[in-house]
Design a protein around this motif. Sequence first.
Motif, mmCIF file in Angstrom:
data_model
loop_
_atom_site.group_PDB
_atom_site.id
_atom_site.type_symbol
_atom_site.label_atom_id
_atom_site.label_comp_id
_atom_site.label_asym_id
_atom_site.label_seq_id
_atom_site.Cartn_x
_atom_site.Cartn_y
_atom_site.Cartn_z
ATOM 1 N N GLY A 46 20.969 -39.824 -76.344
ATOM 2 C CA GLY A 46 22.397 -39.944 -76.652
ATOM 3 C C GLY A 46 23.166 -39.583 -75.402
ATOM 4 N N SER A 47 24.060 -38.608 -75.528
ATOM 5 C CA SER A 47 24.818 -38.216 -74.348
ATOM 6 C C SER A 47 24.250 -36.941 -73.725
ATOM 7 C CB SER A 47 26.285 -38.039 -74.714
ATOM 8 O OG SER A 47 26.383 -37.118 -75.767
ATOM 9 N N ALA A 48 23.097 -36.480 -74.253
ATOM 10 C CA ALA A 48 22.459 -35.292 -73.672
ATOM 11 C C ALA A 48 21.409 -35.734 -72.657
ATOM 12 C CB ALA A 48 21.801 -34.469 -74.775
ATOM 13 N N TYR A 49 21.223 -34.929 -71.604
ATOM 14 C CA TYR A 49 20.196 -35.272 -70.631
ATOM 15 C C TYR A 49 19.704 -34.001 -69.954
ATOM 16 C CZ TYR A 49 23.722 -34.590 -67.027
ATOM 17 O OH TYR A 49 24.671 -34.040 -66.217
ATOM 18 N N GLY A 50 18.644 -34.115 -69.178
ATOM 19 C CA GLY A 50 18.160 -32.961 -68.440
ATOM 20 C C GLY A 50 16.701 -33.108 -68.047
ATOM 21 N N LYS A 51 16.252 -32.114 -67.256
ATOM 22 C CA LYS A 51 14.883 -32.128 -66.747
ATOM 23 C C LYS A 51 14.016 -31.282 -67.682
ATOM 24 C CE LYS A 51 13.382 -31.769 -62.180
ATOM 25 N NZ LYS A 51 13.465 -31.153 -60.887
ATOM 26 N N VAL A 52 12.821 -31.782 -67.989
ATOM 27 C CA VAL A 52 11.927 -31.050 -68.891
ATOM 28 C C VAL A 52 11.405 -29.806 -68.178
ATOM 29 C CG1 VAL A 52 9.815 -31.154 -70.254
ATOM 30 C CG2 VAL A 52 11.243 -33.191 -70.019
ATOM 31 N N ARG A 53 11.774 -28.627 -68.731
ATOM 32 C CA ARG A 53 11.341 -27.383 -68.095
ATOM 33 C C ARG A 53 10.185 -26.728 -68.844
ATOM 34 N NH1 ARG A 53 16.677 -24.700 -68.408
ATOM 35 N NH2 ARG A 53 17.365 -26.655 -69.333
ATOM 36 N N ASN B 172 20.946 -30.622 -71.710
ATOM 37 C CA ASN B 172 22.134 -29.834 -71.394
ATOM 38 C C ASN B 172 22.997 -29.576 -72.629
ATOM 39 O OD1 ASN B 172 22.883 -32.496 -71.687
ATOM 40 N ND2 ASN B 172 24.495 -32.395 -70.132
ATOM 41 N N GLU B 173 22.756 -30.349 -73.676
ATOM 42 C CA GLU B 173 23.451 -30.088 -74.934
ATOM 43 C C GLU B 173 22.497 -30.366 -76.084
ATOM 44 O OE1 GLU B 173 25.909 -34.011 -75.975
ATOM 45 O OE2 GLU B 173 26.588 -33.144 -74.065
#
Length: 695
Positions: A395-402, A427-428
């Motif tokens: 959706g509108s969330a994104y980020g790097k898999v930690r 990030n959300e």
Amino acid sequence: MPKKRVFQLAKEMGLQSQALIAALDRLGVKDMTPASAIDEDTAKTLQELLAEQVAKLKATEAAEAAAAAKAAEAAAKPAAATEAPARRGRPAQKPAEAPAAPAPEAAATPTAGSPAEKREKEAEPERVLPRRASYFDQEMLRLERQLGLLAQEVDKETRPEIERTSIRDVVTRPEGERTTSGVENPPVVTVLGHVDHGKTTLLDFIRKTNVTGGEEGGITQHIGASEVEHNGKSIVFLDTPGHEAFTQLRARGAQVTDIAVLVVAANDGVMPQTIEALNHAKVAKVPIIVAINKIDLPDSDPEVVKRQLLEHGLVPEEWGGDTIFVNVSAVRGDGVNDLLDMILLVAEMREIWADPEGDFTGFVIEAQLDTSRGPLTTILTRNGTLKIGDILICGSAYGKVRQIRDWLGRSLKEIGPGRPVEVVAFNEVPEPGALVERVKNVKDARRMAETRSDEVAIIDRQRMARRRVEGAYAELTDGQHKVLRAVIKADVWGSAEALRDAILRLAAGSEELEVNVIHLGVGDVTESDISLAQATEATVIAFRVGVAQAAKQMAADEHVQIRSYEIIYDALEHIRLELEGMLSSIYREDKIGRAQVVQVFRARGFGAVAGCRIMEGKLQSGARVVVTRGRDIVYKGTLDSLKHFDRDVQTLDAPNECGVGVRNWDNWQSNDMIEASIVTEIRPTLRPAEADTRA
Ligand code: GDP
């Protein structure tokens, strides 16, 4: 007799299982699942029937296309600029050529008789009669459309990742033949049923006794799903999500579950929520395995449950049907192994696979905000392999898999398809049911996320409100067939059934209408009813029951219509009027008179006026006219001006003389014949339904 499973037959026919199930449904073979068995004779007949229908449809379409091309060619001729519309599927009548070249017959004065009759046939004016395709034709159209959509979906899959800025509706595993790098995937199972029938106990028992790697002490966290091992194979269980959550995940486009286990307590029997769960599973077209629970109790009677479910279309295999029933005791563990065997058996028939080397996709099962770790998301991986360091977008969330953890809390570096894992990445907090995809870098992800946050809002709203805005009641499935889908809730079973039967009788009065009662239940309208209605685009009919506050709010948010009635007569009258409103009009045409052009006058501001003698009947201003010259139709349209001497008149009878004018055409010639008719729109009506005495 040997039997064939629906999915096998579908594969042989080059169709998706669901498309074949839809076709079977139309043929009256209800409640099929991909695992349902059909005997070989039926399968053969069906194959022939479908092949024949597809061929017929293609032939009709080809003929129509050819006719349309011919008509277009005729219309393109410069001299053919006259208004000569052809009936659908029929080439345009020979248009008026140069007026100076009248047909030889034009000189002969036509009289009433056989030549006139012949002309009448040829001059048959365009009529807007609804073209009724057969049930089957429509189904084939739908199938083709469905196949087309699937093709589009595949097309989207093959496009480069970065181009996918818009959100896909459906999260699917790869379909068809397994690729060389494809691997078998564990089935995803949801346990549904009435409250207190033992769903949680059953899940707990399965988890405790079948954890992977024998780490039974390790089940400390709940990530919304678990993975167990049985006979060396994995099964993924989703935490009992409640029926509405189950359907809501679907409503968002995620076909999450492969198999539904319907738990029914043998001492309690089929209860309202059992039926609700059953309907949710049916709507999702998910194969159902019935677990008859609590067989350890002395008052348990599994046979009663089977008979009760029979009324809802679930026929046990031993009675000739294809629903698998397993007797279990969730506290003692009796039958649990059989249940797991059956789950694996059904899964095997569905051929669930994915490609660890393919594009990564997954979807969100659960998500929450953890005060110390940030957004925690449980993802069910669908395809590809997820690794630490991947960039995800959802959706509108994104980020790097930690961080990646399995359901036992073990940290993983990477995970293949078909597994539930908890990730720290976004990030959300993403939404349950949303699609998760991998992108190349954070910059792309950010850019896509920004575009998407607007899109998400729009698409969600559109999807929810889809079509409901126009006709709250009607959904036009293919422009010809009108379907009323209903979720009916009433105070007592008697009235619920009476209302359903009366509505079905109403619709039976028209070939054009179809009523599909998605769910019939007793008690107030709940959020579960609303989510079911929302997922199926149904209207909720509440008869002598209230609507829970939360359900009201949800209905408003999701644009679900709720119709509340207290008196059965009111309900039926209202529904009858709504159904009538959905029907297409029929147009009747009555010939009213004939006139012959005697002389043509030029009039200021009106092109030419035809001086006519009315031979039969009457002429009327506004009537439909067809002008023939010899055998040719030279004009079709509306009689715009009718004059008797210098006076405008509305109607004029034979044997008067009159002046006739039509807009946009003035090629009149002496001896042209005018046929006038009146077209009346007839609104179809349905016979009022008699109110059943039970209600
Ligand atoms: P849920 O609401 O469907 O999740 O039902 P639960 O799993 O919470 O079970 C409701 C009650 O039924 C609990 O008290 C369980 O101990 C009991 N129960 C569940 N399964 C069985 C069973 O197989 N036999 C017996 N005797 N009791 C059971």
